[in-house]
Design an enzyme around this catalytic site. Sequence first.
Site, mmCIF file in Angstrom:
data_model
loop_
_atom_site.group_PDB
_atom_site.id
_atom_site.type_symbol
_atom_site.label_atom_id
_atom_site.label_comp_id
_atom_site.label_asym_id
_atom_site.label_seq_id
_atom_site.Cartn_x
_atom_site.Cartn_y
_atom_site.Cartn_z
ATOM 1 N N SER A 102 0.833 -1.191 0.000
ATOM 2 C CA SER A 102 0.000 0.000 0.000
ATOM 3 C C SER A 102 0.879 1.255 0.000
ATOM 4 C CB SER A 102 -0.940 -0.066 1.207
ATOM 5 O OG SER A 102 -1.979 0.853 1.112
ATOM 6 N N ASP A 159 -8.725 -4.130 -6.341
ATOM 7 C CA ASP A 159 -8.235 -3.558 -5.083
ATOM 8 C C ASP A 159 -9.053 -2.311 -4.758
ATOM 9 O OD1 ASP A 159 -6.668 -2.078 -3.129
ATOM 10 O OD2 ASP A 159 -4.987 -3.376 -3.651
ATOM 11 N N HIS A 186 -7.273 -5.911 -0.872
ATOM 12 C CA HIS A 186 -6.178 -4.943 -0.917
ATOM 13 C C HIS A 186 -4.849 -5.662 -0.750
ATOM 14 C CE1 HIS A 186 -3.967 -1.328 -0.633
ATOM 15 N NE2 HIS A 186 -3.894 -1.268 0.685
#
Length: 515
Positions: free
Chosen positions: A229, A456, A484
């Site tokens: 991320s 995602d 994710h």
Amino acid sequence: MDSRRLLRTSATALAAAGLILSGCSGGSDAAASRSTSAAAPPGSATPDALKKHYAQKLKWRDCGVAGFQCATLRVPLDYAKPEAGDIDLAVSRARATGPGKRLGSLLVNPGGPGGSAVGYLQGYAGIGYPAPVRARYDMVAVDPRGVARSEPVECLTGPRMDAYTQTDQTPDDAAEVTALTTAFKEFAAGCEQKSGKILPHVSTVETARDMDVLRAVLGDAKLSYVGASYGTFLGATYAELFPARVGRLVLDGAMDPSLPSLDLNRDQTAGFETAFRAFAADCVKKKDCPLGTGSVDAAGEALKKFFRDVDAKPVPTGEDRALGESLATTGVIAAMYDEGAWPQLREALTRAIGGEGSGLLALADGYYEREADGTYANLMFANAAVNCLDQPPSYTGPADVDKAVASFEKASPVFGKALAWSALNCTYWPTPATGRPHRITAEGAAPILVVGTTRDPATPYRWARSLSDQLSSGTLLTYEGDGHTAYGRGSDCIDSAINAYLLEGTPPTDGKRCS
């Protein structure tokens, strides 16, 4: 209320934050424009002003967590003025278990900004990463400056944070706009009052420089790293600053550093809509779906009606906090990061629509890292501090939001208005942004593996495609699925490709797809 753009990482069991990043500086010479007099150019000797930091010896001690050691790393508060004083960063490691030749250190970061890398290491990566990887690498983490155990940014007390998270983020009139802007201003003022010293020095560039100090102190010629991320932006920034020191970098759930803040927010809003539609498509097939058993569009309308209902009349939760629209929206968004949370969301929505909101409140509290005693981890504080320093704000004021709402609602009929307004927070930040959006090429870096998931919710797949195209040595690995990030989420194809890269140094064929 959501603090601008919010992400989660693959370590859902940890509730380790993976919020969102911002970009840095513009132009092809962006890294040079942000370097300071004390920064070591790639491949050069360490500047005299930083030699004591690069030459320090870590004093490892027991962490109180079986299998892990801890230490303290000292880095300059301000790399432009290293003589002005140092700050302490928390470091942890799990030694390589063997067998096989040790490959050095593997630094991990779960995302954020605001996620505790030490917590991620001790709660997941150091025990849950594939055994062959843990056998060959010392697993290492450092809490970034401003985060958790490393000079944490603090802003609001628990009661004030409770009030902040309940502020209406879909204002319907001038009074509600004023209440929302006041909440953002009070949040920013609290951060300045409690953390004014560290606040100007928590940028992603500074954290990337800290990572290079740690690399050297650990005795590694090059950095090997897995970032999820926001951690992908941190890793890409490191590659930009120190391309000759790039070892094996995995950037999972990739960010696009070339996009301005408004575009990042809007793209992520579309990502949450994609994730919601996947959830709704699954839900409407079930007889007990709280959003009905019709079409996906009808489910979206049902959820919007629920949000309007709790905006008008919050439902009780069994606590002194009722579930209004802001907390309800956050609770739903929290469940979008991992399809494993869909059953919990169905149950929570069923109860909330029936007038009992504790299930959605629990999801929202987990998202915000609110403890049972009413205190909060510093996740949301660090998230705002880094985001607002890394990139100029999306808006100059509420009038800009009014103009943008329609485009956000086009991106997500369900979440658009709320996420458009939540992006207003950096407008009132006390510390000017030091970064600008720009492309990262990292010319001269070793092969870098960029991983993207097609559905995602927090880091849209096109961001991964863009970053892999920008990086001169980028290779794209695609996971066709929900959730994710991709590593460690159950795809043998993904895990095998990443493991082979980490262990052998050979990335998969560019464009490889897994399901």
